[in-house]
Design an enzyme around this catalytic site. Structure first.
Site, PDB file in Angstrom:
ATOM      1  N   ARG A  40     -37.629  10.509   6.131  1.00  0.00           N
ATOM      2  CA  ARG A  40     -38.278   9.699   5.092  1.00  0.00           C
ATOM      3  C   ARG A  40     -37.495   8.239   5.028  1.00  0.00           C
ATOM      4  O   ARG A  40     -36.398   8.333   4.604  1.00  0.00           O
ATOM      5  CB  ARG A  40     -38.195  10.492   3.595  1.00  0.00           C
ATOM      6  CG  ARG A  40     -38.999   9.487   2.393  1.00  0.00           C
ATOM      7  CD  ARG A  40     -39.072  10.537   1.198  1.00  0.00           C
ATOM      8  NE  ARG A  40     -39.634   9.893   0.215  1.00  0.00           N
ATOM      9  CZ  ARG A  40     -38.825   9.055  -0.678  1.00  0.00           C
ATOM     10  NH1 ARG A  40     -37.787   8.767  -0.415  1.00  0.00           N
ATOM     11  NH2 ARG A  40     -39.782   8.433  -1.548  1.00  0.00           N
ATOM     12  N   SER A 109     -47.762  16.540  -1.231  1.00  0.00           N
ATOM     13  CA  SER A 109     -47.089  16.527  -2.727  1.00  0.00           C
ATOM     14  C   SER A 109     -48.082  16.940  -3.630  1.00  0.00           C
ATOM     15  O   SER A 109     -49.255  16.660  -3.862  1.00  0.00           O
ATOM     16  CB  SER A 109     -46.685  15.058  -2.874  1.00  0.00           C
ATOM     17  OG  SER A 109     -45.793  14.791  -1.739  1.00  0.00           O
ATOM     18  N   LYS A 138     -37.086   8.810  -6.359  1.00  0.00           N
ATOM     19  CA  LYS A 138     -38.481   8.692  -6.582  1.00  0.00           C
ATOM     20  C   LYS A 138     -38.644   8.091  -7.943  1.00  0.00           C
ATOM     21  O   LYS A 138     -39.299   8.685  -8.931  1.00  0.00           O
ATOM     22  CB  LYS A 138     -39.234  10.020  -6.365  1.00  0.00           C
ATOM     23  CG  LYS A 138     -40.799   9.959  -6.264  1.00  0.00           C
ATOM     24  CD  LYS A 138     -41.442   9.541  -5.023  1.00  0.00           C
ATOM     25  CE  LYS A 138     -42.710   9.226  -5.263  1.00  0.00           C
ATOM     26  NZ  LYS A 138     -43.404   8.249  -3.948  1.00  0.00           N
TER      27      LYS A 138
HETATM   28  C1  LIG Z   1     -41.396  18.068   0.461  1.00  0.00           C
HETATM   29  C2  LIG Z   1     -41.847  16.739   0.214  1.00  0.00           C
HETATM   30  N1  LIG Z   1     -42.384  16.889  -1.198  1.00  0.00           N
HETATM   31  C3  LIG Z   1     -42.753  15.581  -1.763  1.00  0.00           C
HETATM   32  C4  LIG Z   1     -42.642  14.685  -1.072  1.00  0.00           C
HETATM   33  C5  LIG Z   1     -43.012  13.216  -1.810  1.00  0.00           C
HETATM   34  O1  LIG Z   1     -44.221  12.657  -1.099  1.00  0.00           O
HETATM   35  P1  LIG Z   1     -45.026  11.251  -1.422  1.00  0.00           P
HETATM   36  O2  LIG Z   1     -45.324  11.762  -2.947  1.00  0.00           O
HETATM   37  O3  LIG Z   1     -46.037  10.640  -0.580  1.00  0.00           O
HETATM   38  O4  LIG Z   1     -43.803  10.235  -1.933  1.00  0.00           O
HETATM   39  P2  LIG Z   1     -43.111   9.575  -0.548  1.00  0.00           P
HETATM   40  O5  LIG Z   1     -42.020  10.553  -0.162  1.00  0.00           O
HETATM   41  O6  LIG Z   1     -43.965   8.908   0.448  1.00  0.00           O
HETATM   42  O7  LIG Z   1     -42.319   8.529  -1.481  1.00  0.00           O
HETATM   43  C6  LIG Z   1     -41.917  14.440   0.350  1.00  0.00           C
HETATM   44  N2  LIG Z   1     -41.892  13.295   1.059  1.00  0.00           N
HETATM   45  N3  LIG Z   1     -41.826  15.654   0.703  1.00  0.00           N
HETATM   46  C1  LIG Z   2     -39.607  12.268  -2.329  1.00  0.00           C
HETATM   47  C2  LIG Z   2     -39.819  12.986  -3.646  1.00  0.00           C
HETATM   48  N1  LIG Z   2     -40.953  13.455  -3.938  1.00  0.00           N
HETATM   49  C3  LIG Z   2     -40.799  13.971  -5.238  1.00  0.00           C
HETATM   50  S1  LIG Z   2     -39.259  13.950  -5.651  1.00  0.00           S
HETATM   51  C4  LIG Z   2     -38.610  13.171  -4.301  1.00  0.00           C
HETATM   52  C5  LIG Z   2     -37.284  12.638  -4.047  1.00  0.00           C
HETATM   53  C6  LIG Z   2     -36.292  13.951  -4.034  1.00  0.00           C
HETATM   54  O1  LIG Z   2     -35.158  13.362  -4.064  1.00  0.00           O
HETATM   55  P1  LIG Z   2     -33.691  13.813  -4.818  1.00  0.00           P
HETATM   56  O2  LIG Z   2     -33.605  15.396  -4.208  1.00  0.00           O
HETATM   57  O3  LIG Z   2     -32.747  12.861  -4.276  1.00  0.00           O
HETATM   58  O4  LIG Z   2     -34.112  14.069  -6.045  1.00  0.00           O
END
Ligand SMILES: Cc1ncc(COP(=O)(O)OP(=O)(O)O)c(N)n1
Ligand SMILES: Cc1ncsc1CCOP(=O)(O)O
Ligand SMILES: [Mg+2]
Length: 304
Positions: A40, A109, A138
């Site tokens: 990511r 998600s 996020k």
């Molecule tokens: C395992 C997992 N869960 C949630 C996310 C978040 O996806 P999304 O809501 O599209 O947000 P971004 O990661 O694209 O900013 C994830 N990447 N992985």
């Molecule tokens: C990508 C994403 N989607 C929901 S929470 C999250 C970020 C999780 O990162 P962290 O483990 O640092 O809180």
């Protein structure tokens, strides 16, 4: 045949490890037991992303774990990833399935039970449940709280992983609310020892799963014994309907102690009542939940 069997999901986060390369950090995470890895990187350009994706594809193959690409099914194809993760705003779930094929892993998600059930219907292989806690990774995305984790544990039938602000300091709460898979970015890649952070989280997941299996095993034994004795209802049922804090509640917790865990209240200052009687804490593990039992869990917030 697609097999999705993971406990700890690790996502990259380049801002959390200045001075350390992606390869170093993710190799450590894999060494510590990461079961699935996602690339990511929200700001990198296509070429950089492809380079990182190829690096992670190579590393994950070495460790025999699945590799997922965030947001971009085409990049997933080009890097020979095992699948893609898409959010509610990303859309394109059906197109991703058509493009990547039936064997690809597609994660979605979700931020509510309604979205979880829609993702199941759309053919997701797993869903993300979160952010459980507010997180800098996020920003702007409101926390779904442990309440959604509890709902997911009762109603979601496909693999689901709790994500968002989770680390060794609070993982117990998330597992206590019913999660059996955890996902983290900062707590792992931002740790001085990503391997150690993974080991700690894996050990907590394994313990929670062990407690759950033990409970299922005990419930199964009790059910078998009750059936042999001609009893069909009562405490031996694997799941029972009780009245919890005045409302209907179905639980397979088995005992008051497990119910407190299921509600994410372990370690909190609680008074528990069963059928109008206060149950001392040392009795909770022996206090079996029976059908129709009225349970009150009163917890005290704050102090002073
Ligand atoms: C395992 C997992 N869960 C949630 C996310 C978040 O996806 P999304 O809501 O599209 O947000 P971004 O990661 O694209 O900013 C994830 N990447 N992985
Ligand atoms: C990508 C994403 N989607 C929901 S929470 C999250 C970020 C999780 O990162 P962290 O483990 O640092 O809180
Ligand atoms: Mg996304």
């Amino acid at each position: 045949m697609k097999k999705l069997d993971f406990g700890l999901y690790v996502i990259t986060g380049e801002n959390y490890h200045p001075g350390r390369t992606l390869e170093e950090v993710m190799r450590e995470a894999l060494h510590g037991g990461a079961d699935i890895v996602q690339l990511r990187h929200k700001t990198a350009k296509k070429d950089e992303l492809l380079e990182k994706a190829r690096l992670l594809r190579r590393l994950t193959r070495e460790y025999g774990v699945p590799f997922i690409v965030n947001d971009d099914p085409e990049l997933a194809l080009e890097a020979e990833a095992d699948g893609v993760h898409l959010g509610q705003e990303d859309g394109g779930w059906r197109e991703a399935r058509e493009r990547l094929g039936p064997d690809a892993i597609i994660g979605i998600s979700t931020h509510s039970l309604e979205q979880a059930l829609a993702a199941e219907d759309a053919g997701a292989d797993y869903i993300g449940v979160g952010p459980v806690f507010p997180t800098e990774t996020k920003p702007g995305r409101p926390a779904v709280t442990l309440e959604y984790v509890r709902q997911a544990s009762r109603h979601v039938r496909i693999p689901w992983v709790a994500i968002g602000g989770i680390g060794p300091h609070n993982a117990q709460q998330v597992l206590g609310a019913g999660a059996t898979r955890l996902c983290a970015v900062s707590a792992i890649v931002g740790s001085a020892s990503p391997a150690q952070a993974c080991r700690e989280l894996k050990a907590m997941i394994a313990a929670a799963r062990g407690r759950r299996n033990g409970q299922a095993y005990e419930a199964g034994r009790e059910l078998a014994a009750a059936r042999a004795a001609g009893e069909t209802n009562g405490w031996a049922a694997a799941a029972v309907d009780i009245v919890l804090n005045g409302g209907p509640h179905r639980t397979a917790a088995g005992t008051l102690e497990r119910l407190v865990e299921e509600r994410g209240l372990s370690g909190r200052r609680i008074v528990a009542e069963a059928d109008g009687q206060i149950v001392p804490r040392e009795e909770w593990s022996r206090c079996r939940l029976r059908r129709g039992m009225a349970v009150e869990l009163v917890h005290f917030v704050g102090g002073g």
